[in-house]
Design a protein around this motif. Structure first.
Motif, PDB file in Angstrom:
ATOM      1  N   ILE A 468       0.825  -1.206   0.000  1.00 42.75           N
ATOM      2  CA  ILE A 468       0.000   0.000   0.000  1.00 42.75           C
ATOM      3  C   ILE A 468       0.858   1.255   0.000  1.00 42.75           C
ATOM      4  CG2 ILE A 468      -0.200   0.191   2.512  1.00 42.75           C
ATOM      5  CD1 ILE A 468      -3.132   1.027   2.085  1.00 42.75           C
ATOM      6  N   ASN A 469       2.103   1.158   0.515  1.00 43.98           N
ATOM      7  CA  ASN A 469       2.958   2.345   0.526  1.00 43.98           C
ATOM      8  C   ASN A 469       3.462   2.716  -0.861  1.00 43.98           C
ATOM      9  OD1 ASN A 469       4.741   0.167   0.262  1.00 43.98           O
ATOM     10  ND2 ASN A 469       6.368   1.229   1.382  1.00 43.98           N
ATOM     11  N   GLN A 470       3.152   1.875  -1.848  1.00 44.18           N
ATOM     12  CA  GLN A 470       3.522   2.190  -3.227  1.00 44.18           C
ATOM     13  C   GLN A 470       2.435   2.993  -3.957  1.00 44.18           C
ATOM     14  OE1 GLN A 470       6.637   1.292  -4.405  1.00 44.18           O
ATOM     15  NE2 GLN A 470       6.892   0.667  -2.251  1.00 44.18           N
ATOM     16  N   LEU A 471       1.342   3.256  -3.252  1.00 43.10           N
ATOM     17  CA  LEU A 471       0.270   4.062  -3.852  1.00 43.10           C
ATOM     18  C   LEU A 471       0.616   5.537  -3.648  1.00 43.10           C
ATOM     19  CD1 LEU A 471      -2.856   2.057  -2.574  1.00 43.10           C
ATOM     20  CD2 LEU A 471      -1.582   1.760  -4.708  1.00 43.10           C
ATOM     21  N   TYR A 472       1.478   6.030  -4.504  1.00 41.71           N
ATOM     22  CA  TYR A 472       2.072   7.340  -4.281  1.00 41.71           C
ATOM     23  C   TYR A 472       1.071   8.491  -4.394  1.00 41.71           C
ATOM     24  CZ  TYR A 472       6.383   4.674  -4.805  1.00 41.71           C
ATOM     25  OH  TYR A 472       7.372   3.747  -4.650  1.00 41.71           O
TER      26      TYR A 472
END
Length: 577
Positions: A468-472
């Motif tokens: 989810i931390n790649q959903l910039y």
């Protein structure tokens, strides 16, 4: 007595009618007003198939005195129940398909008015308790939505009935009540100061409460309200086609008058333009619309010029059970709403590409699954599936909708998975997947590079994928009411809103994300709602009881390179009185 057309038994002490009355096959008018011993509508009346007028005004009709069999009066046009003592009317009155006038005045025990026939042109309910305030409009909501009021102008009514209003037949039989009154209204559509008058609805009554004596209190007639409703179909019949471009509607109301020349002023007036809320809010840019909201249709009607149509609304058509595959022939269609079509079990196969359809609303339908041909809706930008109780999953082909920006699936207790390749939908900006009910629902890996809003409220998963931390681009994350959620991984640095309230298994959220909160690359602000059991974390350095606090800032605090911003925290609890 086959030729008998009118039977007047007004003012008698009859308690019932003999079964032989059913032999009066040609009877059209039956007058039973002021029959003080008549407590219920005699059963034999319901076999009078030719009866057009039934007057029971100011008889003592009690609760339960109006049987369900009233629906058998198939020819009835005028029904007077004024002054009755009943509290309810059977729903079967809606089946009187020819009923034009209904008098419920002075029904002091009446608590609720059921849905009434769409053929109705006049409802007189003055002096009844349920209509003593503006609450009048609450029980009449379904009536107002379907009203076909005054199909004909006042002039046409005069030619038909010798100058009587729709309820005139009730008045002319009440010889004792000579204090007539009227309220007139004129309606026009046009431009500038002289809109053309196109209709003149008229309400007349000889009710005793419109008193002639000038020394008596006028309160008995205060607060009366006239509601005149025009359906879209009626307006289409009455206006010329070249008037659709005119932008002004004007309604003029004239005062009550009676034989004693006592006038009652019109205190308030208003005009309400009835619009389908779905069409109004969702399709503001669309011009060629057809709205069938609340229709009782069970299949798609024949639609003229369907190739030019850009919006089609079937909201709350509760009998609509199918749509034909020919819907794909509507080449210009940009919005299709079937929300509230509770009997719609299947969305049709899309036999050819539909490039222009941008929004599809299937909320509240009985659909179990969507066809794989949904991928042929090439231009689809929004798909809405709220409260589809039987929806189980979405087809893998939905991942081929490269224009889809918004997907909403909520309140579907049997829904258990998103497509395996769902994470590849690069155009998706808003994803709402909440209150699914299934305990086996799991989230796929996130690769949604355009996602800005993610709402997972009310689901039963225990963790969120680390990706989810790649959903910039993610700005808003709603994890409220996820009562099994125990762990939240590192979140995107651009997040500005996190809601985790009532996620009762989630522990130490503040502690886990202290460093992240301090290091957020936020251009505006960041908000977080968390379970109340966490309280205010210890690292919030300034704390106090109450609803406000003040602290002094150092000199040149803003110019300090170490200053990153403020974190405000508050704990909310119930108010006890």
């Amino acid at each position: 007595m086959r030729e008998l057309r009118v039977l007047d038994l007004s003012g008698t002490v009859i308690m019932d009618l003999p079964s032989l009355i059913t032999h009066l096959h040609g009877l059209q008018t039956l007058l039973l007003n002021k029959c003080s011993e008549l407590h219920k509508i005699p059963i034999p009346i319901f076999q009078l198939s030719s009866l057009e007028v039934l007057d029971l005004g100011h008889s003592n009709i009690m609760e339960g005195g109006i049987p369900n069999d009233i629906c058998h009066l198939s020819s009835l046009e005028k029904l007077n129940l004024g002054g009755g003592h009943f509290s309810s009317i059977p729903d079967t009155i809606n089946q009187l398909s020819r009923l034009k006038a209904l008098n419920l005045s002075h029904c002091n025990n009446l608590e609720q008015i059921p849905e009434l026939p769409s053929s109705l042109r006049l409802l007189d309910a003055h002096g009844s308790n349920c209509t003593s305030s503006r609450d009048l409009f609450l029980p009449l909501h379904s009536l107002v939505n379907g009203f076909s009021f005054y199909h004909k102008s006042a002039h046409e009514f005069e030619n038909e009935s010798g100058g009587e209003s729709v309820n005139g037949s009730f008045c002319k039989n009440e010889q004792k009540y000579t204090h007539s009154c009227s309220l007139k209204c004129s309606l026009g559509i046009g431009d500038g100061f002289k809109p053309e008058s196109i209709d003149f609805p008229l309400f007349e009554s000889n009710c005793f409460c419109y008193k002639e004596d000038k020394d008596e209190d006028n309160g008995s007639v205060s607060g009366q309200t006239l509601v005149v409703c025009y359906s879209k179909e009626v307006i289409g019949e009455r206006f010329r086609s070249d008037e659709w471009t005119k932008r002004e509607i004007r309604a003029r109301y004239e005062d009550f008058n009676n034989n004693s020349e006592k006038a009652f002023k019109v205190k308030e007036c208003g005009v309400y333009v009835r619009m389908c809320s779905v069409c109004l809010q969702r399709d503001a840019t669309l011009q060629r619309k057809r709205c069938f909201k609340d229709s009782d249709m069970n299949e798609l009607p024949i639609i003229v010029n369907h190739l030019e149509l850009d919006s089609l609304c079937f909201q709350s058509c509760k009998n609509l059970n199918s749509l034909p595959s020919s819907i794909c022939d509507f080449k210009s269609l940009a919005s299709l709403s079937c929300s509230g079509c509770s009997k719609l079990e299947r969305f049709p196969e899309i036999l050819q590409d539909m490039e222009n359809l941008r929004k599809l609303y299937l909320d509240g339908t009985d659909i179990k699954e969507l066809p794989s041909s949904i991928q042929r809706l090439r231009g689809l930008q929004g798909l809405f599936l709220r409260h589809c109780k039987n929806l189980v999953n979405l087809p893998e082909s939905i991942c081929n909708l490269t224009s889809l920006r918004t997907l909403v699936v909520t309140g579907s207790p049997n829904f258990n998975k998103l497509p395996d390749n769902f994470g590849t939908m690069q155009s998706l900006e808003r994803l709402v997947v909440g209150y699914l009910g299934s305990t086996i629902f799991q989230l796929p890996s996130f690769q949604l590079s355009s996602l800005e809003l993610l709402n997972l409220r009310g689901n039963h998963f225990s963790c969120i994928p680390d990706g989810i931390n790649q959903l910039y681009k993610l700005k808003i994350l709603d994890l409220s009411y996820c009562k099994m959620l125990q762990y939240i991984p590192q979140l995107p640095s651009g997040l500005v809103f996190l809601d985790g309230h009532h996620s009762t298994s989630l522990q130490n959220l503040f502690k886990c994300h202290k460093d992240q909160i301090q290091g957020l690359e936020v251009k505006s602000f960041f908000q977080m709602f968390v379970p109340e059991s966490n309280g205010i974390p210890e690292w919030i350095s300034h704390q106090k009881n109450g609803f406000k606090m003040t602290m002094e800032l150092p000199c040149s605090w803003y110019e300090n390179d170490d200053f990153l911003g403020f974190v405000l925290c508050s704990l909310y609890g119930p108010t006890f009185t």
